[in-house]
Design an enzyme around this catalytic site. Structure first.
Site, PDB file in Angstrom:
ATOM      1  N   CYS A 126      25.807  82.092  50.208  1.00  0.00           N
ATOM      2  CA  CYS A 126      25.222  80.908  50.823  1.00  0.00           C
ATOM      3  C   CYS A 126      24.957  81.150  52.314  1.00  0.00           C
ATOM      4  CB  CYS A 126      26.117  79.694  50.580  1.00  0.00           C
ATOM      5  SG  CYS A 126      25.246  78.119  50.707  1.00  0.00           S
TER       6      CYS A 126
ATOM      7  N   HIS B 297      27.529  79.831  44.546  1.00  0.00           N
ATOM      8  CA  HIS B 297      28.973  79.765  44.783  1.00  0.00           C
ATOM      9  C   HIS B 297      29.724  79.764  43.455  1.00  0.00           C
ATOM     10  CE1 HIS B 297      29.396  78.994  49.085  1.00  0.00           C
ATOM     11  NE2 HIS B 297      28.406  78.125  49.028  1.00  0.00           N
TER      12      HIS B 297
END
Length: 485
Positions: free
Chosen positions: A330, A427
């Site tokens: 991310c 994630h």
């Protein structure tokens, strides 16, 4: 008829979240339909719910303990700090805007309606709602307009059990002192107390327990010994992030100032063959790392500047020259690219900054925020991976042509020419056992761990622990139907 009870603490990080998770599993095993609820939370480690929003990760764990799907109503107000004085406001799972702390204190009472709305919806499908407070009700400077502790308890007429943390020391003063500063209306809500995190022979605190009961007039719900396996549960608070010593394979994680969604570390920490080392500010990245993992960030450009200020960029380049692996997730993925452009100031001040240049990609902070649960497969082995996206920005470039994941037929992520440097927006990927084992194999570590089974076993052990050391029958008897609007 639904009943509810609220667990408040004498301070932050006294173990409220873990206690509520254990209570949720214990009462669920007794056949009750349990729902967790926290009116207001502050955390950058958010979970993506099954109805497509954000809540604090502690409430996601509590929902799991209660064996029910996650929902945004479980944490209707989520504050995600972006700077020392401001935070992004998430209302019922969706981004509402950004507000300075002073302005939020003035306006937070307006959010009570949203919190109550979510709470009553949860009540419609539960036998018992377990409510977690935030911080401490003794913060009298925050009482006006409060929606996190006594403000909510009074509005919905919910009984409160106050929890103190003996591990910090001064637990008698914590609990008796809280009683001393609360006003009469708030005091009427408290129906009992508990002492958490005791180490040693619990009987040695009998006199202290009785002293608190005598001074306050509140009954004790239990003195709970330290639960040693709590580290096996996903952590929410940055204060709970710590290094774990395991095997020879070393994963190094720089502790960014605005680190977010660091649940990626939990499955790695559980691996016996892996040592996870969290590097605080002022310390260099160790030269013997096998993998440097750049975690997510609530403020990518700000944390990139912080990363450089520690000299970690120099350490990272040396790590790469030695043949080490790098994984950016991310915000960490965005940092690995050549540039990050933020024309509208989504991440702070408008402008463009240089990235670390380890991946041939560029990022533009634009577009809608992605908040989605995902299923993916690895490229080229097609191993199943589950995870979630929670980010702003779009990343493109030649190294995206070397994607290592596939989501719904589209490529995801980027890899450099060596194959040792990777990035992705996904994630939670290390929770997938097959993927984690294959990834660690490349680092020289073997894995036969079933991570999710371990979390379930730990929740059951936590419930057993509370059944033994708390009066759960009495606690349940204290719960009562909330006041309806």
């Amino acid at each position: 008829m639904v009943r509810a009870i609220m667990i408040q603490g004498t301070g932050s990080n006294v173990g409220k979240s873990v206690l509520v998770a254990g209570l949720a599993r214990a009462y669920t095993r007794r056949g009750l339909r349990v729902a967790p609820f926290k009116p207001q939370n502050m955390s950058n480690n958010a979970a993506v719910t099954e109805n497509g929003g954000e809540i604090g990760r502690a409430q996601a764990l509590q929902a799991r303990a209660a064996k029910r799907p996650t929902h945004t109503d479980m944490n209707p107000i989520l504050l995600k700090p972006e700077t020392d004085t401001g935070a992004q406001i998430i209302v019922q799972g969706q981004r509402s805007g950004t507000m300075k702390a002073g302005d939020y204190r003035k306006d937070k009472s307006k959010l009570l309606g949203a919190a109550l709305e979510s709470f009553y919806r949860l009540c419609s499908d539960a036998d018992l709602v377990l409510i977690e407070g935030a911080g401490s009700p003794a913060e009298t400077n925050l009482r006006k307009g409060d929606i996190a502790n006594m403000g909510f308890a009074c509005a919905a007429d919910i009984p409160v059990v106050l929890v103190g943390d003996i591990h910090r020391g001064g637990v008698i003063a914590q609990i008796v002192g809280t009683q001393a500063v609360l006003d009469a209306g708030d005091l009427e809500m408290i129906t009992g107390f508990a002492v958490n995190r005791f180490k040693g022979d619990v009987s040695l605190f009998d006199e202290g327990r009785d002293d608190i009961a005598t001074r306050t007039g509140w009954p004790c719900m239990g003195v709970v010994p330290w639960f040693h396996d709590a580290w096996r549960l996903p952590a929410e608070d940055m204060m709970d992030i710590r290094s774990y010593s395991g095997g020879a394979c070393k994963v190094v994680v720089p502790q960014l100032e605005r680190m977010a969604n660091f649940d990626d570390l939990d499955p790695l920490s559980a691996e016996p063959g892996v040592t996870v080392e969290i590097i605080p500010a002022g310390r260099p990245l160790p030269g013997d790392a096998d993998l440097v993992l750049l975690p997510g960030s609530k403020s990518t450009i700000g944390d990139l500047a912080y990363f450089r200020a520690q000299g970690w960029d120099i350490d990272l380049y040396a790590h790469v020259r030695r043949g080490g692996h790098v994984l950016g997730l991310c915000g960490g993925y965005q940092m690995l690219g050549k540039t990050i452009a933020d024309p509208d100031g989504v991440d702070g001040r408008p402008g463009t900054v240089d990235g670390l240049g380890l991946l041939d990609v560029t990022t533009i902070m634009a577009g809608q925020k992605q908040v989605t649960l995902r299923t993916a497969r690895t490229i080229p082995c097609h191993e199943p991976v589950t995870g979630y996206e929670i980010h702003m920005g779009q990343t493109e470039g030649p190294d995206c042509g070397h994607a290592w994941l596939e989501i719904g037929g589209r490529p995801e992520g980027a890899t450099d020419k060596t194959g040792r440097i990777r990035g992705s927006y996904l994630h939670g990927i290390f929770s997938s056992d097959t993927f984690r084992a294959r990834y660690l194999e490349k680092l020289g570590a073997a894995s036969d761990l079933s991570y999710e089974d371990g979390v379930e076993d730990t929740l059951d052990a936590l419930a057993d622990h509370l059944e033994q050391h708390m009066d759960l029958d009495r606690l349940l008897g204290m719960a009562r139907p909330p006041k309806r609007p």
